[in-house]
Design an enzyme around this catalytic site. Structure first.
Site, PDB file in Angstrom:
ATOM      1  N   ASP A 109       0.792  -1.224   0.000  1.00  0.00           N
ATOM      2  CA  ASP A 109       0.000   0.000   0.000  1.00  0.00           C
ATOM      3  C   ASP A 109       0.829   1.282   0.000  1.00  0.00           C
ATOM      4  O   ASP A 109       0.336   2.342   0.389  1.00  0.00           O
ATOM      5  CB  ASP A 109      -0.938   0.009   1.219  1.00  0.00           C
ATOM      6  CG  ASP A 109      -2.164  -0.861   0.996  1.00  0.00           C
ATOM      7  OD1 ASP A 109      -2.744  -0.784  -0.099  1.00  0.00           O
ATOM      8  OD2 ASP A 109      -2.528  -1.610   1.904  1.00  0.00           O
ATOM      9  N   ASP A 168      -7.619  -3.989  -4.520  1.00  0.00           N
ATOM     10  CA  ASP A 168      -7.122  -2.703  -4.025  1.00  0.00           C
ATOM     11  C   ASP A 168      -5.738  -2.363  -4.590  1.00  0.00           C
ATOM     12  O   ASP A 168      -5.377  -1.190  -4.730  1.00  0.00           O
ATOM     13  CB  ASP A 168      -6.999  -2.714  -2.495  1.00  0.00           C
ATOM     14  CG  ASP A 168      -8.129  -3.407  -1.763  1.00  0.00           C
ATOM     15  OD1 ASP A 168      -8.642  -4.417  -2.284  1.00  0.00           O
ATOM     16  OD2 ASP A 168      -8.479  -2.962  -0.662  1.00  0.00           O
TER      17      ASP A 168
END
Length: 388
Positions: A109, A168
């Site tokens: 991320d 994601d």
């Protein structure tokens, strides 16, 4: 015939963009007022605002949490709109608070964590320190790519699987595209293509919706198609659909390969034509949740989708007007009292009614820091379209 169609498309696009229905300056002024309270109540920069606990207290997380960059990113957006140096100072403070995450190789991320604050900071200030931090972070992110599997590894473990990849992850490719341009390292660019192509092949169903988690083996074979935060393995988790939409719009912007635009439109069509999408265009947390209409909404999914649709509306397709209009409705809904908190309430977050991880009973019907970030981004994109 082709010329007539293009003239009609230009006319429709102009009419869609010609009259603003959202007072962006007013919304940013209110956001700034709310975030004044946020900054006053958060003096410790080792913990970043995330959400609200079940007892109503603020939920803060350490800088290695995947959402740590969103506050800094939102502060840069407020500075971009206001030009007020106090917001620049606040954005710099909260951006540098997470600089050590440039060395974090344990997460996929880093696009969220670094590109949202440092990327916006570099864009607005040209501070060379931000560039160096991001280039180091891009190298850290690239360590999670295994060429034999062809995708960036998301979590280190999911259930019994050792190479899980979540939808994601498409959101972190924009960071690597930036790094490829700035460094001249083609490896970053090639990782983006490989990851996006494998995701395109394995993550999506014939109706345009996506699975949340694809579990690969060490050679790139798909072992299982699962969910973590959605209702069921076969369901369409709302925020996951938004991540995919946004990600493939970025892929088309950066490569101009038509297959990515086609995929973005397929996802958009799934969302906008879904019979379970409410009239106000704020989705339930999962499009297949069993108790619709008595299910929680996800304002974060709407904010991400609205921002993505606004960019998609500029890509000169036959549905540009439709994409813009739906994004506008989403923004109008989010800007209404139904979803926007009163000043001083909601632990100083802008938006209410997001859902983080309902199967784990975590962050259900609460504010989420990334909902605010993508809402502010969407407002800026909306404003830019009206200035053209």
């Amino acid at each position: 015939m082709k010329k007539t169609f293009l003239l009609l498309l230009v006319s429709l696009t102009f009419n869609a963009f010609s009259q603003s229905k959202i007072d962006v300056k007013k919304e940013f002024a209110l956001a700034a007022q709310q975030y004044q309270g946020m900054l006053k109540s958060h003096q410790d920069i080792t913990k970043t605002p995330q959400s609200t606990n079940k007892d109503g207290s603020p939920r803060d997380m350490p800088t290695d949490w995947w959402c740590s960059g969103f506050l800094g990113g939102s502060l840069w957006y407020i500075f971009e709109q206001s030009k007020d140096p106090q917001w620049k100072a606040a954005a710099e403070k909260w951006t540098m608070a997470i600089q050590k995450e440039q060395y974090n190789t344990g997460t996929h991320d880093l696009g969220f964590m670094l590109y949202c604050p440092f990327g916006n900071g570099l864009r607005l200030t040209k501070n060379p320190a931000y560039k160096n931090i991001m280039l180091t972070g891009a190298k850290s992110l690239a360590t999670r790519f295994d060429p034999k599997v062809g995708v960036i590894k998301s979590w280190n473990k999911f259930q019994s699987f050792d190479y899980p990849v979540i939808i994601d992850n498409m959101m972190n490719l924009e960071f690597l595209f930036w790094a490829a341009r700035e460094s001249g390292n083609k490896e970053f660019y090639n990782i983006c293509l490989s990851h996006a192509d494998s995701t395109l092949k394995h993550h999506f169903r014939p109706n345009g919706s996506s699975y949340h988690v694809i579990c690969y083996d060490k050679d790139g074979k798909v072992l299982r198609k699962k969910t973590a935060q959605g209702y069921a393995d076969y369901s369409a988790w709302a925020r996951g659909q938004a991540w995919g939409l946004y990600g493939y719009i970025v892929m088309y912007r950066e490569t101009k390969q038509k297959k990515y635009l086609t995929q973005a439109q397929r996802i958009a069509d799934y969302i906008l034509n879904n019979p379970n999408l409410p009239k106000d265009k704020i989705p339930y947390w999962d499009y297949n949740a069993p108790n619709i209409p008595n299910e929680e909404r996800d304002a974060s999914a709407a904010a991400i989708t609205a921002s993505a649709l606004l960019e998609l509306s500029t890509m000169k397709t036959a549905k540009s007007k439709e994409y813009f209009k739906n994004a506008e409705i989403m923004l109008q809904s989010l800007s209404s009292p139904a979803y926007k908190a009163k000043i001083g309430e909601n632990n100083h977050f802008i938006l209410m009614h997001s859902t983080g991880h309902k199967p784990a009973n975590s962050e259900v019907d609460v504010p989420l820091v990334y909902a605010d970030y993508y809402y502010l981004e969407a407002l800026l994109r909306y404003q830019a379209l009206h200035k053209k």
